[in-house]
Motif scaffolding. Structure first.
Motif, PDB file in Angstrom:
ATOM      1  N   SER A 168      -3.240  -6.533  -0.611  1.00  0.00           N
ATOM      2  CA  SER A 168      -3.900  -6.083  -1.835  1.00  0.00           C
ATOM      3  C   SER A 168      -2.839  -5.731  -2.870  1.00  0.00           C
ATOM      4  CB  SER A 168      -4.766  -4.847  -1.530  1.00  0.00           C
ATOM      5  OG  SER A 168      -5.532  -4.526  -2.673  1.00  0.00           O
ATOM      6  N   PHE A 169      -2.957  -6.326  -4.052  1.00  0.00           N
ATOM      7  CA  PHE A 169      -1.984  -6.074  -5.123  1.00  0.00           C
ATOM      8  C   PHE A 169      -2.650  -6.584  -6.395  1.00  0.00           C
ATOM      9  CE2 PHE A 169       2.911  -6.379  -6.000  1.00  0.00           C
ATOM     10  CZ  PHE A 169       2.755  -5.615  -7.124  1.00  0.00           C
ATOM     11  N   ARG A 170      -3.492  -5.738  -6.993  1.00  0.00           N
ATOM     12  CA  ARG A 170      -4.350  -6.167  -8.092  1.00  0.00           C
ATOM     13  C   ARG A 170      -3.592  -6.809  -9.245  1.00  0.00           C
ATOM     14  NH1 ARG A 170      -6.051  -4.135 -12.630  1.00  0.00           N
ATOM     15  NH2 ARG A 170      -4.796  -2.291 -12.338  1.00  0.00           N
ATOM     16  N   GLU A 171      -2.367  -6.341  -9.448  1.00  0.00           N
ATOM     17  CA  GLU A 171      -1.633  -6.839 -10.609  1.00  0.00           C
ATOM     18  C   GLU A 171      -1.196  -8.301 -10.445  1.00  0.00           C
ATOM     19  OE1 GLU A 171       0.707  -3.781 -12.855  1.00  0.00           O
ATOM     20  OE2 GLU A 171       2.322  -5.203 -12.515  1.00  0.00           O
ATOM     21  N   VAL A 172      -1.058  -8.763  -9.203  1.00  0.00           N
ATOM     22  CA  VAL A 172      -0.545 -10.131  -9.024  1.00  0.00           C
ATOM     23  C   VAL A 172      -1.458 -11.038  -8.206  1.00  0.00           C
ATOM     24  CG1 VAL A 172       1.868  -9.466  -9.268  1.00  0.00           C
ATOM     25  CG2 VAL A 172       0.850  -9.506  -6.996  1.00  0.00           C
ATOM     26  N   MET A 173      -2.536 -10.515  -7.595  1.00  0.00           N
ATOM     27  CA  MET A 173      -3.389 -11.390  -6.781  1.00  0.00           C
ATOM     28  C   MET A 173      -4.834 -10.907  -6.835  1.00  0.00           C
ATOM     29  SD  MET A 173      -1.961 -10.063  -3.117  1.00  0.00           S
ATOM     30  CE  MET A 173      -3.289 -10.288  -1.940  1.00  0.00           C
ATOM     31  N   LYS A 174      -5.781 -11.823  -6.504  1.00  0.00           N
ATOM     32  CA  LYS A 174      -7.184 -11.417  -6.597  1.00  0.00           C
ATOM     33  C   LYS A 174      -7.759 -11.000  -5.249  1.00  0.00           C
ATOM     34  CE  LYS A 174      -9.013 -16.186  -6.763  1.00  0.00           C
ATOM     35  NZ  LYS A 174      -7.754 -16.946  -6.640  1.00  0.00           N
ATOM     36  N   GLU A 175      -7.099 -11.417  -4.131  1.00  0.00           N
ATOM     37  CA  GLU A 175      -7.620 -11.055  -2.811  1.00  0.00           C
ATOM     38  C   GLU A 175      -7.457  -9.555  -2.569  1.00  0.00           C
ATOM     39  OE1 GLU A 175      -5.378 -13.308  -3.441  1.00  0.00           O
ATOM     40  OE2 GLU A 175      -6.125 -15.261  -2.776  1.00  0.00           O
ATOM     41  N   HIS A 176      -8.316  -9.026  -1.702  1.00  0.00           N
ATOM     42  CA  HIS A 176      -8.185  -7.619  -1.329  1.00  0.00           C
ATOM     43  C   HIS A 176      -8.659  -7.416   0.102  1.00  0.00           C
ATOM     44  CE1 HIS A 176      -8.470  -3.269  -1.346  1.00  0.00           C
ATOM     45  NE2 HIS A 176      -9.673  -3.408  -0.798  1.00  0.00           N
ATOM     46  N   SER A 177      -7.953  -6.541   0.803  1.00  0.00           N
ATOM     47  CA  SER A 177      -8.403  -6.160   2.142  1.00  0.00           C
ATOM     48  C   SER A 177      -8.103  -4.684   2.352  1.00  0.00           C
ATOM     49  CB  SER A 177      -7.664  -7.010   3.181  1.00  0.00           C
ATOM     50  OG  SER A 177      -7.712  -6.369   4.436  1.00  0.00           O
ATOM     51  N   ASP A 178      -8.926  -4.027   3.142  1.00  0.00           N
ATOM     52  CA  ASP A 178      -8.674  -2.618   3.453  1.00  0.00           C
ATOM     53  C   ASP A 178      -7.945  -2.466   4.778  1.00  0.00           C
ATOM     54  OD1 ASP A 178      -9.628  -1.301   1.198  1.00  0.00           O
ATOM     55  OD2 ASP A 178     -11.702  -1.651   1.843  1.00  0.00           O
ATOM     56  N   LYS A 200       3.950  -9.324  10.982  1.00  0.00           N
ATOM     57  CA  LYS A 200       4.447  -8.686   9.763  1.00  0.00           C
ATOM     58  C   LYS A 200       3.574  -7.489   9.419  1.00  0.00           C
ATOM     59  CE  LYS A 200       4.405 -12.686   7.402  1.00  0.00           C
ATOM     60  NZ  LYS A 200       4.586 -13.569   6.233  1.00  0.00           N
ATOM     61  N   PRO A 201       4.155  -6.396   8.950  1.00  0.00           N
ATOM     62  CA  PRO A 201       3.308  -5.267   8.559  1.00  0.00           C
ATOM     63  C   PRO A 201       2.445  -5.632   7.339  1.00  0.00           C
ATOM     64  CG  PRO A 201       5.641  -4.803   8.145  1.00  0.00           C
ATOM     65  CD  PRO A 201       5.583  -6.128   8.816  1.00  0.00           C
ATOM     66  N   LYS A 202       1.197  -5.122   7.345  1.00  0.00           N
ATOM     67  CA  LYS A 202       0.302  -5.393   6.215  1.00  0.00           C
ATOM     68  C   LYS A 202       0.504  -4.305   5.160  1.00  0.00           C
ATOM     69  CE  LYS A 202      -3.335  -7.898   8.630  1.00  0.00           C
ATOM     70  NZ  LYS A 202      -2.738  -7.893   9.984  1.00  0.00           N
ATOM     71  N   VAL A 203       0.652  -4.771   3.929  1.00  0.00           N
ATOM     72  CA  VAL A 203       1.006  -3.853   2.844  1.00  0.00           C
ATOM     73  C   VAL A 203      -0.007  -3.973   1.710  1.00  0.00           C
ATOM     74  CG1 VAL A 203       2.725  -3.456   1.045  1.00  0.00           C
ATOM     75  CG2 VAL A 203       3.473  -3.911   3.377  1.00  0.00           C
ATOM     76  N   ALA A 204      -0.379  -2.825   1.142  1.00  0.00           N
ATOM     77  CA  ALA A 204      -1.291  -2.846  -0.017  1.00  0.00           C
ATOM     78  C   ALA A 204      -0.729  -1.988  -1.142  1.00  0.00           C
ATOM     79  CB  ALA A 204      -2.661  -2.327   0.410  1.00  0.00           C
ATOM     80  N   PHE A 205      -1.010  -2.405  -2.375  1.00  0.00           N
ATOM     81  CA  PHE A 205      -0.573  -1.642  -3.558  1.00  0.00           C
ATOM     82  C   PHE A 205      -1.799  -1.110  -4.278  1.00  0.00           C
ATOM     83  CE2 PHE A 205       2.869  -4.439  -2.558  1.00  0.00           C
ATOM     84  CZ  PHE A 205       4.012  -3.753  -2.882  1.00  0.00           C
ATOM     85  N   PHE A 206      -1.746   0.161  -4.685  1.00  0.00           N
ATOM     86  CA  PHE A 206      -2.878   0.754  -5.406  1.00  0.00           C
ATOM     87  C   PHE A 206      -2.363   1.489  -6.642  1.00  0.00           C
ATOM     88  CE2 PHE A 206      -4.019   0.632  -0.914  1.00  0.00           C
ATOM     89  CZ  PHE A 206      -5.206  -0.056  -0.961  1.00  0.00           C
ATOM     90  N   ASP A 207      -3.240   1.557  -7.661  1.00  0.00           N
ATOM     91  CA  ASP A 207      -2.807   2.329  -8.824  1.00  0.00           C
ATOM     92  C   ASP A 207      -3.847   3.324  -9.262  1.00  0.00           C
ATOM     93  OD1 ASP A 207      -4.522   0.530 -10.646  1.00  0.00           O
ATOM     94  OD2 ASP A 207      -3.055  -0.868  -9.795  1.00  0.00           O
ATOM     95  N   PHE A 208      -3.369   4.487  -9.699  1.00  0.00           N
ATOM     96  CA  PHE A 208      -4.205   5.509 -10.321  1.00  0.00           C
ATOM     97  C   PHE A 208      -3.724   5.636 -11.768  1.00  0.00           C
ATOM     98  CE2 PHE A 208      -4.737   6.052  -5.829  1.00  0.00           C
ATOM     99  CZ  PHE A 208      -6.053   6.424  -5.694  1.00  0.00           C
ATOM    100  N   SER A 209      -3.807   6.838 -12.363  1.00  0.00           N
ATOM    101  CA  SER A 209      -3.428   6.951 -13.779  1.00  0.00           C
ATOM    102  C   SER A 209      -1.955   6.651 -13.996  1.00  0.00           C
ATOM    103  CB  SER A 209      -3.735   8.353 -14.279  1.00  0.00           C
ATOM    104  OG  SER A 209      -5.124   8.547 -14.274  1.00  0.00           O
TER     105      SER A 209
END
Lengths: 249, 646
Positions: free
Chosen positions: A38-48, A2-11
């Motif tokens: 990575s999806f700060r709004e819904v989970m605490k784990e993070h990966s780059d 599965k492709p790995k997907v991350a969500f990020f937010d700025f202003s």
């Protein structure tokens, strides 16, 4: 794989990510086809370690630029999510004034000198800093369009984002034209894909998906005259989401 | 005149009761005209009281019930090999209050969709719908239906209601309408005086129209043909926003788009048909990105020619019923056909024109449900160049494709979409055929990534191929440029085949591409020489250092003087030309220099063939549907066809 997907937010208000969180039980479908790392709004784990990055928000400070460039380097595909990211949107309203004036207005005499968190410059959309591969427009985004983009990328096809105006979808919904009601609507020059949600709920289009064509001024003036509207109304209406892209007189 | 045998009378109260009985009955979905703010719409009726037969015009025409703005043509599951299900039947429906101009528009739609290559989806909805029309009580100030002779009608309905004050005349138009009235209605026969009143009311409707077209509808075509280059098109279209609102609200516009959509779990999907509009910029865009009607003046003009010239030539009627919806919907106020025709009326209708407009049409026989593909299997897949791949396909029903050289198929990859691709192999008896696929869009990119054994969908063959009989006993010069070699291969492999070779005289193949790395079938051309007698010349536009190339260097036109040919052969020589749009002008000039008559030159044109059956409108060059009348055209027939080779 599965492709790995991350969500990020700025202003931003993070409302576009909320739209994704609001997929509710369909979230299960989403994570069955992609690995959300990575999806700060819904989970605490993070990966780059990710292939697809979804970016919400506008770029305001040098530190944002550095962070965004890092994300761009990590991601194979970068998707701008929502008006703040795709066109700068509401954040660009403040570009009417020099950044220093804005800071003074907001922070007054507070000591923000040399504080990188307050080192704001004129608002930028994501593609003014790094290359954007795909745009999911709107304020907030349309969940169906988000699903379309995700499934398209997962199937290896180019997402289809309409380049025709909101009028097409508005007509299909059999709405009474906002102009007929005496309201100024940006639908004729704004890109569709939202299903004409605002005019369908009796609110004129504010152009949150970006202005797709700059109609000749003469043509716009004709329309304004026909419907007894002023150029000032057009200008103030365009400012909300399209400050740097407003129609010029 | 009203025929008294089929007219009944019903009181206002009894009409309400009749409508309520239909609603309560639950057999039917009952639709009718309702108020929406200051305007009117066709919508679901919950009670007869909602019905507003005094309306002027609805925002959208009732077309939406037969050709919905969005509809699913089939369901599929992309995790299974080739699993498609045609969409289910629609429920029986009654639509109440359709005005005569809209009834006539539906009759026109029937021609487009049911005349040849029936559209099953439309047909089913049409058969499941009972039309209860209504004579106009209030004329819309934008309408010019009287000029179009569509303000009244004597056919096209099951029942027609005419308001006679506190009662309605009910004209029966079909057995279905009669049965419905007998079963649910409380009525009596009409008196002679009441019949007279119906005529009087209809005459009164005619007198209510302020807006009139100065040109008789029979004359529209003449004025348009004579004024193709009138400055009017540019002046008006300068104001056009390219929003296609005019076509979206039109009761006779019928162009559509088709897209595949897949659910978020990447399993279930559907093929969706949606309304499309010829005023939209990307309407004529092809896979390679070329837009054939890029200028908004051309798009703006196209709409009027389609209404007033192309469709009248094809079907015998002006495709405008004068409802005036486009005039209401168009913000810059440039879409109104009445106004445009009245502007044209001051110009000459008999000006000489060297333009060619289609006069005939190709009838295509029905071949089952038009948008449902057949299952097929990829047999072989061979990369030819960086961009092109040769794919061999076998039809799973084991029937031969039955194509003629020059035709194309629509290839489906479920979940990705469908694309038109020329057939590259000669006609055969077995169920296999070959396609050269250039990776340009979603479908082609996916196709080249497939493996033998993978399933795809095939529709077709479609279009007008090469007429082999006309090539017999002739010299043939093939001019293949770039990907143009793909469709022409179906023909040159046929004529060079041992069995067929003697039927043709001298054969010459000229092949050009940009660089040696883009050249295809070089080995095959060599191989062919062993078994067939033909002359072959090749060229590349440029040969980068280090690349190996034995042919010429220069544009394809440099090959013409190099072949063994003299002008005395010109009458007995046919040339077939295919390549990128820019090439035709130059190749045809060279052929003319060789004295080959225009009628001996055949060209194969590329357009966006979406439906393949002459309906969706994307491939249209003026009035010509490339998917039906083309892609192969005789040059003398298209040289003056605007938009074709310009």
């Amino acid at each position: 794989m599965k492709p790995k997907v991350a969500f990020f937010d700025f202003s931003s208000c993070e409302g576009c990510q909320l739209q994704i969180a609001n997929l509710e039980e369909e979230i299960l479908d989403l994570i069955s086809i992609v690995d959300v790392v990575s999806f700060r709004e819904v989970m605490k784990e993070h990966s780059d370690n990710y292939e697809i990055a979804f970016i919400e928000g506008s770029i305001m400070r040098p530190m944002d630029v550095t962070r965004l460039r890092n994300i761009r380097e990590n991601a194979k595909i970068l998707v701008a999510l929502g008006a703040c990211a795709t066109i700068g949107g509401i954040n660009k309203i403040r570009n009417q004034w020099p950044a220093d004036e804005v800071k003074k207005e907001v922070y007054g005499d507070a000591d923000i000198k040399d504080n990188r968190y307050f080192d704001a410059f004129q608002t930028k959309a994501i593609d003014e800093v790094v290359k954007v591969d795909y745009y999911i427009h709107g304020c907030p985004i349309n969940r169906d369009e988000f699903k379309h983009v995700v499934t398209s990328l997962a199937l290896g096809k180019e997402p289809i984002i309409p380049n025709y105006p909101v009028c097409v979808e508005c007509k299909k919904n059999e709405n009474i034209c906002m102009f007929e009601k005496g309201e100024f609507c940006l639908g004729p020059i704004t890109g569709a894909g939202c299903g004409a949600i605002c005019p369908t709920h009796r609110s004129a289009c504010d152009g949150c998906r970006g202005i797709i064509s700059k109609p000749e001024v003469e043509c716009v003036m004709d329309i304004l005259k026909r419907y007894d509207l002023t150029y000032e109304e057009l200008k103030s209406k365009s400012k909300l989401y399209n400050y740097s892209r407003e129609a010029n007189k | 005149m009203v025929d008294d045998t089929n007219v009944k009378l019903i009181s206002e109260k009894d009409l309400d009761e009749f409508v309520n009985k239909l609603i309560d009955n639950k057999t039917y979905n009952v639709m009718g005209v309702k108020a929406k703010g200051e305007r009117f719409v066709f919508d679901h009726l919950d009670n007869a009281k909602e019905l507003r037969l005094d309306y002027d015009v609805t925002i959208l025409p009732p077309k939406k019930y037969f050709l919905p703005p969005s509809e699913k043509l089939m369901d599929f599951n992309i995790t299974k090999s080739f699993d498609i299900k045609k969409s289910k039947k629609s429920k029986k429906r009654i639509i109440i209050g359709i005005h005569p101009y809209d009834i006539i528009a539906i009759q026109q739609m029937d021609k487009y969709y049911l005349d040849s290559q029936k559209d099953d989806f439309y047909k089913k909805r049409r058969e499941n719908t009972i039309i209860i029309g209504s004579d106009i009580q209030n004329v819309s100030k934008h309408s010019f239906a009287e000029s179009m002779k569509t303000h009244t009608t004597y056919s096209g309905f099951d029942i027609l209601l005419t308001n006679l004050g506190n009662k309605y005349a009910v004209t029966i138009g079909s057995k279905q309408g009669n049965d419905l009235l007998e079963k649910y209605g409380h009525f009596r026969d009409a008196k002679k005086s009441e019949l007279k009143k119906i005529d009087k009311i209809r005459n009164q409707i005619a007198s209510q129209y302020d807006k009139k077209v100065d040109i008789d509808k029979e004359e529209w075509s003449k004025y348009l043909v004579a004024n193709y280059n009138n400055t009017l098109w540019e002046e008006k279209s300068d104001k056009c926003m390219s929003c296609s609102s005019c076509t979206m609200v039109c009761p006779t516009c019928y162009c559509y788009n088709i897209l595949d959509d897949v659910s978020l779990n990447l399993k279930e999907g559907g093929r969706i048909r949606t309304w499309d509009g010829c005023l939209l910029k990307d309407f004529t865009k092809v896979g390679s990105g070329e837009i054939f009607r890029d200028d908004k003046k051309e798009r703006y003009r196209h709409r009027f020619y389609r209404k007033g010239n192309y469709l009248p030539e094809r079907y015998g009627f002006v495709a405008c019923v004068g409802c005036g919806r486009c005039a209401i919907a168009c913000l810059p106020n440039i879409a109104d056909p009445c106004e445009v025709m009245n502007t044209l009326s001051s110009f000459d209708k008999s000006a000489e024109t060297d333009k060619y407009f289609i006069k005939q049409q190709t009838k295509v026989p029905d071949k089952g449900t038009i948008h449902i593909p057949r299952s097929a299997t990829i047999k072989n897949i061979n990369k030819l160049t960086d961009r092109e791949t040769l794919i061999e396909i076998k039809l799973d029903d084991n029937k031969s494709l039955g194509h003629s050289p020059g035709q194309f198929v629509e290839v489906s990859v479920l979940g990705i979409g469908e694309a038109p691709i020329s057939i590259s192999s000669p006609p055969k008896k077995d169920p296999t055929f070959q396609l050269v696929v250039r990776k340009v869009g979603n479908v082609t990119s996916k196709l080249v990534s497939l493996k033998p054994g993978d399933k795809i969908g095939i529709r077709g063959p479609f279009g007008n191929g090469f007429d082999i009989k006309k090539l017999e006993n002739k010299n043939i010069i093939f001019v293949c440029a770039g990907l143009g070699v793909a469709p022409l291969r179906s023909l040159y492999l046929y004529v060079t085949d041992k069995k067929n070779r003697k039927k043709f005289k001298e054969l010459k193949i000229l092949y050009g591409c940009k660089e040696p790395c883009e050249a295809m079938f070089l080995d095959e051309f060599e191989e062919l020489k062993k078994t067939s007698d033909y002359e072959c010349k090749m060229t590349v536009d440029k040969c980068p250092k280090g690349e190996c190339w034995e042919g010429e260097v220069g544009l394809i036109t440099t090959l013409f003087p190099k072949i063994d040919y003299d002008n005395s052969k010109s009458k007995d020589t046919i040339s077939v030309v295919c390549g990128p749009p820019i090439m035709y002008k130059f190749a045809i000039k060279s052929l003319k220099d060789m004295k080959i008559p225009d009628k001996n030159i055949y060209v194969s044109l590329e357009r966006h063939m979406k439906c393949g059956v002459g309906k969706c409108g994307h491939c249209q060059i003026n009035g010509v549907y490339v998917c039906k009348e083309g892609p192969v055209f005789r040059y003398d027939k298209v040289k003056k066809l605007p938009e074709a080779l310009e």
